[in-house]
Design an enzyme around this catalytic site. Structure first.
Site, PDB file in Angstrom:
ATOM      1  N   CYS A 125     -63.663  76.099  17.087  1.00 24.65           N
ATOM      2  CA  CYS A 125     -62.906  74.861  16.937  1.00 24.65           C
ATOM      3  C   CYS A 125     -61.722  74.923  17.895  1.00 24.65           C
ATOM      4  O   CYS A 125     -60.855  75.799  17.753  1.00 24.65           O
ATOM      5  CB  CYS A 125     -62.423  74.715  15.491  1.00 24.65           C
ATOM      6  SG  CYS A 125     -61.459  73.209  15.193  1.00 24.65           S
ATOM      7  N   HIS A 134     -72.841  70.750  21.662  1.00 25.11           N
ATOM      8  CA  HIS A 134     -72.358  69.403  22.024  1.00 25.11           C
ATOM      9  C   HIS A 134     -73.419  68.674  22.841  1.00 25.11           C
ATOM     10  O   HIS A 134     -74.098  69.294  23.667  1.00 25.11           O
ATOM     11  CB  HIS A 134     -71.063  69.498  22.850  1.00 25.11           C
ATOM     12  CG  HIS A 134     -69.896  69.999  22.064  1.00 25.11           C
ATOM     13  ND1 HIS A 134     -69.009  69.170  21.421  1.00 25.11           N
ATOM     14  CD2 HIS A 134     -69.488  71.280  21.778  1.00 25.11           C
ATOM     15  CE1 HIS A 134     -68.101  69.903  20.793  1.00 25.11           C
ATOM     16  NE2 HIS A 134     -68.370  71.186  20.986  1.00 25.11           N
ATOM     17  N   GLU A 186     -68.172  64.229  15.260  1.00 23.13           N
ATOM     18  CA  GLU A 186     -68.311  65.665  15.066  1.00 23.13           C
ATOM     19  C   GLU A 186     -69.383  66.020  14.038  1.00 23.13           C
ATOM     20  O   GLU A 186     -69.515  65.361  12.993  1.00 23.13           O
ATOM     21  CB  GLU A 186     -66.982  66.288  14.612  1.00 23.13           C
ATOM     22  CG  GLU A 186     -65.954  66.388  15.703  1.00 23.13           C
ATOM     23  CD  GLU A 186     -64.855  67.387  15.367  1.00 23.13           C
ATOM     24  OE1 GLU A 186     -65.137  68.335  14.604  1.00 23.13           O
ATOM     25  OE2 GLU A 186     -63.724  67.195  15.838  1.00 23.13           O
ATOM     26  N   CYS A 236     -61.322  66.219  19.595  1.00 24.84           N
ATOM     27  CA  CYS A 236     -62.197  67.385  19.406  1.00 24.84           C
ATOM     28  C   CYS A 236     -61.991  68.305  20.602  1.00 24.84           C
ATOM     29  O   CYS A 236     -62.314  67.934  21.734  1.00 24.84           O
ATOM     30  CB  CYS A 236     -63.652  66.930  19.320  1.00 24.84           C
ATOM     31  SG  CYS A 236     -64.820  68.298  19.128  1.00 24.84           S
ATOM     32  N   GLY A 293     -65.108  69.596  22.084  1.00 19.22           N
ATOM     33  CA  GLY A 293     -65.761  68.405  22.646  1.00 19.22           C
ATOM     34  C   GLY A 293     -65.171  68.024  23.991  1.00 19.22           C
ATOM     35  O   GLY A 293     -65.891  67.616  24.911  1.00 19.22           O
TER      36      GLY A 293
HETATM   37  N1  LIG Z   1     -67.327  69.899  14.110  1.00 18.18           N
HETATM   38  C1  LIG Z   1     -67.398  71.106  14.958  1.00 18.18           C
HETATM   39  C2  LIG Z   1     -66.322  72.127  14.541  1.00 18.18           C
HETATM   40  C3  LIG Z   1     -64.910  71.630  14.806  1.00 18.18           C
HETATM   41  C4  LIG Z   1     -64.658  71.406  16.276  1.00 18.18           C
HETATM   42  C5  LIG Z   1     -63.485  70.487  16.632  1.00 18.18           C
HETATM   43  N2  LIG Z   1     -62.645  70.045  15.571  1.00 18.18           N
HETATM   44  C6  LIG Z   1     -62.674  71.068  17.801  1.00 18.18           C
HETATM   45  O1  LIG Z   1     -61.460  70.821  17.898  1.00 18.18           O
HETATM   46  O2  LIG Z   1     -63.306  71.763  18.645  1.00 18.18           O
HETATM   47  C7  LIG Z   1     -68.800  71.725  14.819  1.00 18.18           C
HETATM   48  O3  LIG Z   1     -69.438  71.515  13.785  1.00 18.18           O
HETATM   49  O4  LIG Z   1     -69.221  72.416  15.762  1.00 18.18           O
END
Ligand SMILES: N[C@H](CCC[C@H](N)C(=O)O)C(=O)O
Length: 277
Positions: free
Chosen positions: A75, A161, A210, A219, A222
């Site tokens: 994250c 992603h 997400e 994100c 992301g």
């Molecule tokens: N939802 C993401 C995890 C959180 C990533 C995001 N909040 C960031 O800042 O990178 C996943 O399931 O891979």
């Protein structure tokens, strides 16, 4: 049980952060969902649990849980909040902290100006290791989604992603199409769905639906994946300013087999306690 926590965010991607360095915290998926619930709990996109290191040469371990209760590998916004949390709580005197995550060791650095820079590691592009079911390793691949076929680039930053380029992020069908992409059969671990509008080679706008949380205001992984995808497509040049609905990140990448560097803010909002079943 009484749960003490700190509420934080990175550009509006919000977290409940728990200090489990002195005593373990038993978190089941139902408990994570209860904490993350925006009506019956505290409310957050992800839950971050800071634990003692489990290997030499590392300062801490931190675990990441999506609002749906699933534990994930990485994250980006969370990594920035992690180092801010450790610093503000006096858990370490260092400003660059080596921390173990499910996808490996990263070392976020709290800068003197209060921003945080994180080496997010080398992006993974091999479909099998994203994972993305594909018999091609082309940068841009067609993906049938509902009634349409979209052109995506699949990238892992430790977490998966699928990034597409759109003419206008505000008009993009993020809620509907993001939900279909998140659970697309060709992403066996599900996937974070990015929608990127290229403004110029050093500037993009980005929205992300997400995995396990729905659309968030920002994100971090992301943003890293979007810049990697844009550079591989020949649309972007490093560094890139990524404008999210929650604010701006700066992403730098020197190309394949090199790490992605992310810089942005991390904010503590309040301390709290919650009774937990
Ligand atoms: N939802 C993401 C995890 C959180 C990533 C995001 N909040 C960031 O800042 O990178 C996943 O399931 O891979």
């Amino acid at each position: 049980m009484k749960l003490r926590f700190t509420k934080m965010h990175g550009l509006g991607n919000d977290f409940v952060v728990i200090d489990a360095t002195h005593a373990p915290v038993e978190l089941t998926p139902p408990r994570v969902r209860a904490i993350a619930d925006r009506h019956f709990g505290v409310g957050c996109d992800q839950l971050l649990v800071v634990e003692p290191a489990s290997q030499p040469g590392v300062d801490f371990r931190y675990r990441i849980f999506n609002a749906d209760g699933g534990e994930v590998e990485q994250c980006g916004n969370g990594a920035r909040c992690f180092v801010r949390f450790v610093h503000d709580k006096g858990l370490s005197g260092k400003r660059e902290i080596r921390v173990e995550t499910r996808s490996g060791v990263i070392a976020p650095r709290l800068r003197e100006d209060g921003l945080v820079t994180v080496d997010m590691g080398v992006p993974e592009l091999a479909p099998a290791r994203i994972p993305f079911l594909s018999d091609s390793d082309a940068v841009v691949q067609p993906l049938p989604v509902g009634e349409v076929t979209v052109a995506i680039t699949a990238v892992s930053m430790g977490n998966p992603h699928a990034v597409q380029v759109v003419a206008d992020v505000d008009a993009a069908p993020v809620a509907e199409q993001g939900a279909l992409i998140e659970r697309h059969q060709r992403f066996p671990a599900r996937v974070n769905a990015g929608f990127m509008q290229v403004l110029e080679p050093h500037r993009v706008r980005l929205r992300v639906f997400e995995r396990g949380a729905g659309e968030t205001l920002a994100c971090g992984t992301g943003a890293c994946a979007a810049v990697v995808a844009g550079m591989l497509r020949g649309l972007l040049e490093s560094p890139v300013r990524v404008e999210t609905r929650g604010g701006e990140l700066e992403i730098a990448w020197a190309g394949p087999d090199t790490p992605v560097l992310m810089t942005g803010p991390a904010v503590s909002v309040f301390e709290g306690e919650m009774e937990l079943e």
